[in-house]
Design an enzyme around this catalytic site. Structure first.
Site, PDB file in Angstrom:
ATOM      1  N   ARG A  64       0.851  -1.202   0.000  1.00  0.00           N
ATOM      2  CA  ARG A  64       0.000   0.000   0.000  1.00  0.00           C
ATOM      3  C   ARG A  64       0.881   1.244   0.000  1.00  0.00           C
ATOM      4  O   ARG A  64       1.547   1.558   0.984  1.00  0.00           O
ATOM      5  CB  ARG A  64      -0.901   0.008   1.241  1.00  0.00           C
ATOM      6  CG  ARG A  64      -1.749   1.262   1.402  1.00  0.00           C
ATOM      7  CD  ARG A  64      -2.894   1.323   0.424  1.00  0.00           C
ATOM      8  NE  ARG A  64      -3.782   0.178   0.603  1.00  0.00           N
ATOM      9  CZ  ARG A  64      -4.802  -0.099  -0.208  1.00  0.00           C
ATOM     10  NH1 ARG A  64      -5.047   0.693  -1.257  1.00  0.00           N
ATOM     11  NH2 ARG A  64      -5.567  -1.160   0.001  1.00  0.00           N
ATOM     12  N   ARG A  92       1.952  -7.107  -9.453  1.00  0.00           N
ATOM     13  CA  ARG A  92       2.324  -6.461  -8.189  1.00  0.00           C
ATOM     14  C   ARG A  92       2.454  -7.442  -7.038  1.00  0.00           C
ATOM     15  O   ARG A  92       2.800  -7.044  -5.921  1.00  0.00           O
ATOM     16  CB  ARG A  92       1.330  -5.349  -7.844  1.00  0.00           C
ATOM     17  CG  ARG A  92      -0.085  -5.805  -7.579  1.00  0.00           C
ATOM     18  CD  ARG A  92      -1.045  -4.631  -7.494  1.00  0.00           C
ATOM     19  NE  ARG A  92      -2.379  -5.068  -7.057  1.00  0.00           N
ATOM     20  CZ  ARG A  92      -3.073  -4.492  -6.108  1.00  0.00           C
ATOM     21  NH1 ARG A  92      -2.565  -3.459  -5.452  1.00  0.00           N
ATOM     22  NH2 ARG A  92      -4.274  -4.924  -5.783  1.00  0.00           N
ATOM     23  N   HIS A 159       0.331   3.274 -10.497  1.00  0.00           N
ATOM     24  CA  HIS A 159      -0.698   3.677  -9.520  1.00  0.00           C
ATOM     25  C   HIS A 159      -0.049   4.488  -8.386  1.00  0.00           C
ATOM     26  O   HIS A 159      -0.089   4.098  -7.218  1.00  0.00           O
ATOM     27  CB  HIS A 159      -1.336   2.402  -8.969  1.00  0.00           C
ATOM     28  CG  HIS A 159      -2.580   2.563  -8.172  1.00  0.00           C
ATOM     29  ND1 HIS A 159      -2.720   3.499  -7.162  1.00  0.00           N
ATOM     30  CD2 HIS A 159      -3.752   1.885  -8.211  1.00  0.00           C
ATOM     31  CE1 HIS A 159      -3.915   3.376  -6.623  1.00  0.00           C
ATOM     32  NE2 HIS A 159      -4.571   2.403  -7.238  1.00  0.00           N
ATOM     33  N   ASP A 202     -12.590   9.083  -6.769  1.00  0.00           N
ATOM     34  CA  ASP A 202     -12.179   7.928  -7.574  1.00  0.00           C
ATOM     35  C   ASP A 202     -12.599   8.217  -9.009  1.00  0.00           C
ATOM     36  O   ASP A 202     -13.731   7.948  -9.404  1.00  0.00           O
ATOM     37  CB  ASP A 202     -12.820   6.650  -7.055  1.00  0.00           C
ATOM     38  CG  ASP A 202     -12.112   5.398  -7.552  1.00  0.00           C
ATOM     39  OD1 ASP A 202     -11.286   5.527  -8.487  1.00  0.00           O
ATOM     40  OD2 ASP A 202     -12.381   4.303  -7.021  1.00  0.00           O
ATOM     41  N   GLU A 259      -2.441   8.796 -11.237  1.00  0.00           N
ATOM     42  CA  GLU A 259      -1.967   7.581 -11.890  1.00  0.00           C
ATOM     43  C   GLU A 259      -1.901   7.748 -13.407  1.00  0.00           C
ATOM     44  O   GLU A 259      -2.873   8.148 -14.039  1.00  0.00           O
ATOM     45  CB  GLU A 259      -2.900   6.423 -11.537  1.00  0.00           C
ATOM     46  CG  GLU A 259      -3.133   6.272 -10.043  1.00  0.00           C
ATOM     47  CD  GLU A 259      -4.269   5.333  -9.716  1.00  0.00           C
ATOM     48  OE1 GLU A 259      -4.458   4.353 -10.453  1.00  0.00           O
ATOM     49  OE2 GLU A 259      -4.986   5.585  -8.726  1.00  0.00           O
TER      50      GLU A 259
END
Length: 281
Positions: A64, A92, A159, A202, A259
């Site tokens: 994170r 990832r 990201h 978002d 991003e």
């Protein structure tokens, strides 16, 4: 393979980390996830990235913060039911290996490759490279090459979690056009001006703006340049951070994701290579 002199290797919790220290910057990369954790230019000594203090750095789950690599799909756009395949793909959560490293006046260059690229949900022949050039700016390039005999379509993103002193005083400059709002059933809305934050955000911005600046109290903080993208994604969970297991309930106050992404589906013909690049100033 010899490693550049400005790179040292640290082992912790079963994970290998690359520590970069050159005349222009310091940085840290986790080989689990091919994940940039820290980037500090020596010109001002200010950390550009945000890393959750509760992030798992032992390979148990995706990290994170920093710069996660999303590939070969973004979010849960994989054609299956949500949760059936891992969100943001499977690069990832792999261990990457160093394939090249060197030094120049631009800084330290590191090239990584994942363990595998073919997996459930993406049954195509291809190769992936992740290149970092770490100097007075940080350049990250994700290259996807079609090594097979049929075309395929994929999505990808860098990201990046950026460090901000206070999200209430942060703003973005450079975004234009419309965006799709995930918090409002994907409604299409015009980009706000000024661009500030007051709740969960978002958004997939549909205009591939080449440069976005992050401001603090209307003063320049960080520049984000993008190439090879079709969209810019902006995310902050706001009070939803309290429900994220590896994030402090108030962590949202000190981060914003800007991003560099390809979210509309990039078709790659046999023999073609696509490069997605983000440059952090």
């Amino acid at each position: 393979m010899p490693i550049a002199n400005t790179i040292s290797i640290e082992e912790s919790g079963g994970v290998s980390f690359l520590l970069i220290d050159n005349p222009l910057c310091s940085a840290k990369i986790s080989l689990y996830g091919g994940h940039l954790l820290s980037y500090v230019p020596k010109s001002d000594g200010r950390e550009r990235l945000w890393l959750s203090p509760m992030a798992y750095l032992n390979g148990e789950r995706p990290i994170r913060g920093g710069v996660p690599v999303c590939w070969p799909w973004f979010s849960d756009n994989h054609g299956k039911q949500k949760g059936e395949l891992p969100s943001h793909g499977y690069l990832r959560t792999q261990t990457w290996k160093v394939t090249e490293s060197d030094e120049s006046e631009k800084g330290t260059r590191v090239v990584l490759s994942p363990t595998f690229t073919r997996g459930t949900g993406f049954e195509y022949d291809c190769s992936v490279q992740l290149e970092f050039v770490l100097g007075d700016v940080c350049s990250i390039t994700l290259r996807t090459s079609n090594t097979g005999v049929v075309a395929f379509t994929f999505n990808c993103a860098l990201h990046t979690y950026f460090n901000v002193p206070n999200i209430d005083k942060a703003s973005l400059l450079g975004l234009t056009g419309d965006y799709k709002d995930k918090t409002d059933n994907w409604a299409v809305k015009p980009t706000p001006s000024p661009y500030r934050f007051s709740g969960e955000t978002d958004r997939i911005h549909l205009s591939p703006c080449p440069r976005v600046s992050i401001l603090d109290n209307d003063e320049f903080l960080t520049d984000v340049e993008s190439r090879g993208h079709d969209s810019i994604v902006v995310w902050n969970p706001w009070h939803g951070a309290a429900s994220i297991g590896d994030m402090d309930a108030f962590g949202y106050k000190h981060m914003v994701c800007v991003e560099t992404a390809y979210t509309g589906g990039k078709e790659l013909q046999p023999g073609e290579t696509h490069s997605l690049t983000q440059i952090i100033g």
